[in-house]
Design an enzyme around this catalytic site. Structure first.
Site, PDB file in Angstrom:
ATOM      1  CE  LYS A 174      -3.930  -2.066   2.426  1.00 33.43           C
ATOM      2  NZ  LYS A 174      -4.908  -1.892   1.325  1.00 33.43           N
ATOM      3  CD  GLU A 208     -11.208  -6.500   7.409  1.00 32.13           C
ATOM      4  OE1 GLU A 208     -11.016  -6.726   6.207  1.00 32.13           O
ATOM      5  OE2 GLU A 208     -11.097  -7.367   8.296  1.00 32.13           O
ATOM      6  CG  ASP A 227      -7.087 -12.752   8.489  1.00 35.22           C
ATOM      7  OD1 ASP A 227      -6.407 -13.151   7.527  1.00 35.22           O
ATOM      8  OD2 ASP A 227      -8.085 -12.024   8.354  1.00 35.22           O
ATOM      9  CG  HIS A 232      -2.316  -7.358   7.398  1.00 39.24           C
ATOM     10  ND1 HIS A 232      -1.499  -7.788   6.391  1.00 39.24           N
ATOM     11  CD2 HIS A 232      -3.565  -7.780   7.064  1.00 39.24           C
ATOM     12  CE1 HIS A 232      -2.222  -8.452   5.497  1.00 39.24           C
ATOM     13  NE2 HIS A 232      -3.475  -8.458   5.884  1.00 39.24           N
TER      14      HIS A 232
END
Length: 475
Positions: A174, A208, A227, A232
């Site tokens: 990103k 999210e 996850d 991340h």
């Protein structure tokens, strides 16, 4: 530095009919093609356990590009891209049928499959001799815990050396995450105060509004900590907290990230809240709870939310609170870093008519509304001394007149070009797992929260004192 086409090589996507390939990989490869950033020679071969032929795969790819490409679809451009596309039906780890389709000495193999399939496919690469001259891209999570990550690394290295392994974490692709490096090390006014002397706390939020969608069965094996947190969020934390590398050479950069991950004090399960969404309302629509999602156990204890307090055993960050929070089915989509500066030693602005004082803070919005805001106190216009908090706000789209490109485009190009800068090294993976191993061994009980909320109320104790600022910012 402008990107250039990578060396000639074949591209193999194992799991080419799956959701990741459809939504991300095929559109990214198409966009690289129209920008002349794919190898001049070499095909794109899809692999999956279906009796498809080339024509069926090209139809699938066309629908994928038309639906998900940021550039849309151009008939002539897609026709030339489709000339590269081939399909090979493969069952299990037997990759031998691939050999006849590959024309170049070099190849890159992308495993767009669940982690449970990695070992058989990696062994299949070795048995079919396709590992010779191959690079391998694998998706997170890299293992389920520290021991399985070590075993996966041993399996990989028995077939492919580390220098040809690309562990992909799309957050590193990103633009807004990469911009953190430039912001930190390109602006001395911030780098000089980037430590415990001026910073009180750092919050990293990945919220999210979607649920697990059609990934319920897979998500049951993973959960939010595996996850999102271990990869991340720890990667963003490493960029925030790392020392300046001596250069942007890939290994120098990764060396500094590893030092941060190794400095994470093993996370105490008592400093963790695990949550799971129940039925609620998101964006005006009623949604089911996690345990009613397809493929999910009705008695599931898998977390869809995690909040944790992290401590770094390092000179620069001693005493600074790092607060991490991630969740699905939250009130809105919001990924950002908030850095709160220490209070001034004496508050001069007190009394009637004064705005309630807050510490200054820096907000880095990773997605959506990409940008950076500096919040500080200012005087309101007028004869009286009245203060309020104000923002200096940089918005990516307004300043650069463009939206950030898709992360997978950059990452695929770099892997094809052999550039490891934005990929994760084996010791990064193992250090991340080591930091959360105690939590995986002794997971706290699940706290339920309503879909469309800010998460479980129990998480407030992790953030105290001060509460969360990164998501429900009403101050």
């Amino acid at each position: 530095m402008a990107l250039t086409p990578p060396p000639d090589q074949d591209i193999v996507v194992v799991g080419a009919t799956g959701d990741l390939a459809r939504r991300k990989l095929i559109p990214a490869l198409y966009n690289l093609h129209i920008e002349s950033l794919l190898p001049a020679r070499g095909g794109v071969t899809g692999v999956a356990p279906f009796a498809w032929d080339d024509a069926r795969f090209r139809e699938f790819a066309r629908d994928s590009v038309a639906t998900f490409s940021r550039t849309g679809i151009d008939a002539a451009a897609f026709a030339s891209f489709a000339d590269r596309l081939r399909f090979v039906p493969v069952e299990g780890g037997d990759l031998g049928p691939l050999r006849a389709q590959l024309t170049e000495e070099r190849r890159i193999v992308y495993l767009a499959v669940p982690p449970s399939a990695f070992a058989d496919l990696i062994a299949g690469l070795g048995k079919s001799q396709l590992a010779d001259g191959a690079s391998l891209v694998i998706e997170k999570p890299f293992g389920r815990d520290l021991e399985s990550a070590r075993e996966l690394n041993r399996t990989l290295h028995a077939v492919i050396p580390e220098r040809r392994v690309f562990r992909i974490d799309h957050y590193l692709g990103k633009e807004t995450v990469q911009n953190l490096l430039v912001f930190r090390f390109g602006n001395s006014m911030f780098e000089r105060i980037w430590s415990r002397d001026a910073i009180a706390r750092v919050e990293i939020t990945v919220a999210e509004n979607i649920g697990v969608e059609q990934r319920g069965k897979l998500y049951e094996e993973i959960g939010a900590i595996r996850d999102i947190v271990q990869n991340h969020m720890f990667q963003v934390l490493a960029i925030i907290a790392m020392e300046a590398p001596i250069s942007f050479d890939p290994e120098q950069l990764r060396n500094e990230k590893v030092k941060v991950l190794q400095a994470i004090h093993p996370v105490d399960p008592r400093q963790v809240v695990r949550g799971q969404y129940r039925a609620g309302e998101v964006d005006g629509a009623k949604v089911v709870g996690y345990r009613r999602e397809p493929g999910v156990s009705r008695s599931s204890s898998t977390e869809t939310y995690a909040a944790l307090r992290v401590r770094l055993d390092s000179w620069r960050w001693s005493g600074v609170h790092f607060l991490l929070r991630t969740g699905k089915r939250m009130a809105r989509r919001d990924t950002r870093v908030v850095i709160t500066f220490r209070d001034a030693p004496l508050h001069l602005f007190r009394g009637e008519g004064m705005h309630r004082m807050h510490s200054g803070r820096l907000e880095v919005r990773i997605q959506p509304d990409e940008g950076i805001a500096l919040r500080f106190v200012a005087k309101q216009p007028g004869p009286e001394l009245v203060t309020q908090m104000v923002d200096m706000d940089f918005k990516y789209g307004e300043s650069f007149k463009t939206s950030p490109p898709e992360a997978y485009e950059r990452l695929l190009h770099d892997a094809l070009d052999g550039d490891h800068t934005l990929f994760i090294r084996e010791d990064e993976v193992e250090s991340g797992w080591a930091a959360v191993q105690r939590v995986l061994d002794h997971p706290p009980a699940i706290a339920l929260y309503d879909a469309g909320s800010l998460g479980p109320a129990e998480a407030d104790r992790i953030a105290a004192p001060g509460g969360w600022t990164a998501f429900d910012d009403t101050a």
